[in-house]
Design an enzyme around this catalytic site. Structure first.
Site, PDB file in Angstrom:
ATOM      1  N   ARG A 272      41.015  48.260  39.980  1.00  7.99           N
ATOM      2  CA  ARG A 272      40.197  47.809  39.002  1.00  7.99           C
ATOM      3  C   ARG A 272      39.233  49.633  38.537  1.00  7.99           C
ATOM      4  NH1 ARG A 272      37.233  42.169  37.757  1.00  7.99           N
ATOM      5  NH2 ARG A 272      35.847  42.887  39.182  1.00  7.99           N
TER       6      ARG A 272
ATOM      7  N   ARG B 124      25.530  31.283  41.421  1.00  5.80           N
ATOM      8  CA  ARG B 124      26.828  31.933  42.536  1.00  5.80           C
ATOM      9  C   ARG B 124      26.345  31.095  43.951  1.00  5.80           C
ATOM     10  NH1 ARG B 124      28.576  36.175  40.321  1.00  5.80           N
ATOM     11  NH2 ARG B 124      29.282  38.678  41.282  1.00  5.80           N
TER      12      ARG B 124
ATOM     13  N   ARG C 101      33.735  50.950  40.072  1.00  6.70           N
ATOM     14  CA  ARG C 101      32.358  51.096  39.953  1.00  6.70           C
ATOM     15  C   ARG C 101      31.843  51.123  41.299  1.00  6.70           C
ATOM     16  NH1 ARG C 101      32.407  44.413  37.288  1.00  6.70           N
ATOM     17  NH2 ARG C 101      31.343  44.149  40.061  1.00  6.70           N
TER      18      ARG C 101
ATOM     19  N   ARG D 210      30.941  42.055  49.657  1.00  7.48           N
ATOM     20  CA  ARG D 210      31.427  40.630  48.346  1.00  7.48           C
ATOM     21  C   ARG D 210      32.015  39.740  48.469  1.00  7.48           C
ATOM     22  NH1 ARG D 210      33.366  44.623  43.547  1.00  7.48           N
ATOM     23  NH2 ARG D 210      32.879  42.794  42.230  1.00  7.48           N
TER      24      ARG D 210
ATOM     25  N   LYS E 214      37.539  35.863  36.492  1.00  8.79           N
ATOM     26  CA  LYS E 214      36.331  35.046  35.320  1.00  8.79           C
ATOM     27  C   LYS E 214      36.640  35.746  34.140  1.00  8.79           C
ATOM     28  CE  LYS E 214      33.427  35.327  38.441  1.00  8.79           C
ATOM     29  NZ  LYS E 214      33.885  35.725  39.507  1.00  8.79           N
TER      30      LYS E 214
HETATM   31  P1  ADP Z   1      31.826  39.427  40.328  1.00 10.58           P
HETATM   32  O1  ADP Z   1      32.138  38.930  40.018  1.00 10.58           O
HETATM   33  O2  ADP Z   1      33.017  41.305  40.216  1.00 10.58           O
HETATM   34  O3  ADP Z   1      31.416  39.841  42.284  1.00 10.58           O
HETATM   35  P2  ADP Z   1      29.847  40.666  38.549  1.00 10.58           P
HETATM   36  O4  ADP Z   1      29.303  41.228  37.647  1.00 10.58           O
HETATM   37  O5  ADP Z   1      29.546  39.243  38.609  1.00 10.58           O
HETATM   38  O6  ADP Z   1      31.252  40.764  39.526  1.00 10.58           O
HETATM   39  O7  ADP Z   1      28.568  40.301  39.479  1.00 10.58           O
HETATM   40  C1  ADP Z   1      27.925  41.980  39.892  1.00 10.58           C
HETATM   41  C2  ADP Z   1      26.833  41.624  41.463  1.00 10.58           C
HETATM   42  O8  ADP Z   1      25.915  41.179  40.503  1.00 10.58           O
HETATM   43  C3  ADP Z   1      27.418  41.185  42.432  1.00 10.58           C
HETATM   44  O9  ADP Z   1      27.460  41.737  43.483  1.00 10.58           O
HETATM   45  C4  ADP Z   1      25.245  40.354  42.482  1.00 10.58           C
HETATM   46  O10 ADP Z   1      24.791  41.701  43.147  1.00 10.58           O
HETATM   47  C5  ADP Z   1      24.741  40.651  40.937  1.00 10.58           C
HETATM   48  N1  ADP Z   1      24.607  39.473  40.497  1.00 10.58           N
HETATM   49  C6  ADP Z   1      25.445  39.141  38.989  1.00 10.58           C
HETATM   50  N2  ADP Z   1      25.512  37.837  39.288  1.00 10.58           N
HETATM   51  C7  ADP Z   1      24.770  36.902  40.350  1.00 10.58           C
HETATM   52  C8  ADP Z   1      23.925  35.903  40.645  1.00 10.58           C
HETATM   53  N3  ADP Z   1      24.509  34.687  39.307  1.00 10.58           N
HETATM   54  N4  ADP Z   1      23.371  35.965  41.418  1.00 10.58           N
HETATM   55  C9  ADP Z   1      23.113  36.568  42.209  1.00 10.58           C
HETATM   56  N5  ADP Z   1      23.335  38.052  42.022  1.00 10.58           N
HETATM   57  C10 ADP Z   1      24.438  38.349  40.789  1.00 10.58           C
END
Ligand code: ADP
Ligand code: ZN
Length: 214
Positions: free
Chosen positions: A127, A88, A161, A172, A13
């Site tokens: 990654r 999300r 990470r 996740r 994304k």
């Molecule tokens: P990825 O898409 O690789 O899982 P992100 O960087 O988008 O990673 O998100 C990392 C973490 O940040 C998620 O696992 C969650 O804990 C938190 N997070 C990010 N965006 C949201 C969201 N819209 N709602 C709830 N938690 C979020």
């Protein structure tokens, strides 16, 4: 353009969002990046998000909606935005719908990157991220030019990470399937869904632009 990027962690994304910002000057808004910056800066927001993020769980809808209400009102959003990692959950999608109608705005499309699970797991476990600037590398597919040194900022900490240990990744993906995957039907019902089985830049751009008339 105003577009949501949807897809499991590791689908690409962020990479697609970056490509799209170059296309028309829309801004990328990554809730994950905003939260990681807050944690690094030690803010109240960061403290509230830290434990959930580390375990690969979602932070609360209230916290995220607070961030996004503020962010979407900023001036640079006029040109358009690419929402990367938001919404999300169904409650976030509903709250976004309300917020956008209050702002008098509407989405152009929801782009789903529909990538097979084995590809995702391979990508995520390999990654690595620069702790200084956030640049993403991959020990198999995209190593820095000089081992251990970030191409972008010269930083020397390129690490996995906290939420990219095997256990957190499994979690996740489960969280994605349970809480985020229902958004595919939600946005299909709204007539906004564009689904592609790849994260390669060219076919993804073509599918999206065919839809929104770029
Ligand atoms: P990825 O898409 O690789 O899982 P992100 O960087 O988008 O990673 O998100 C990392 C973490 O940040 C998620 O696992 C969650 O804990 C938190 N997070 C990010 N965006 C949201 C969201 N819209 N709602 C709830 N938690 C979020
Ligand atoms: Zn860097």
């Amino acid at each position: 353009m105003k577009v949501i990027l949807l897809g499991p962690p590791g689908a690409g994304k962020g990479t697609i969002a970056k490509a799209l910002t170059e296309y028309d000057g829309s801004v990328q808004i990554s809730t994950g990046d905003i939260l990681r910056a807050a944690i690094a800066a030690g803010t109240e927001l960061g403290k509230q998000a830290e434990a959930a993020m580390k375990a690969g769980n979602l932070v609360t809808d209230d916290l995220i909606m607070g961030i996004m209400e503020e962010r979407l009102r900023e001036d640079d959003c006029q040109q358009g935005y690419l929402l990367d990692g938001f919404p999300r959950t169904i409650p976030q999608a509903e709250a976004l719908r309300t917020l956008l109608s209050r702002l008098g705005e509407s989405l152009d499309a929801v782009l789903e990157l529909d990538i097979p699970r084995d590809v995702i797991i391979d990508r995520l476990t390999t990654r690595r991220t620069c702790t200084n600037c956030g640049e993403i590398y991959n020990i198999k597919y995209k190593r820095p030019k000089v081992d251990g040194i970030c191409d972008v900022c010269g930083g020397t900490e390129i690490v996995q990470r906290d939420d990219e240990t095997e256990e957190a990744i499994e979690n996740r993906l489960e969280v994605y399937n349970e809480q985020t995957a229902p958004l595919v039907d939600f946005y299909r019902d709204e007539g906004l869904l564009v689904s592609v089985p790849t994260s390669e830049r060219e076919p993804v751009m073509q599918a999206l632009l065919a839809r929104i008339g770029g």
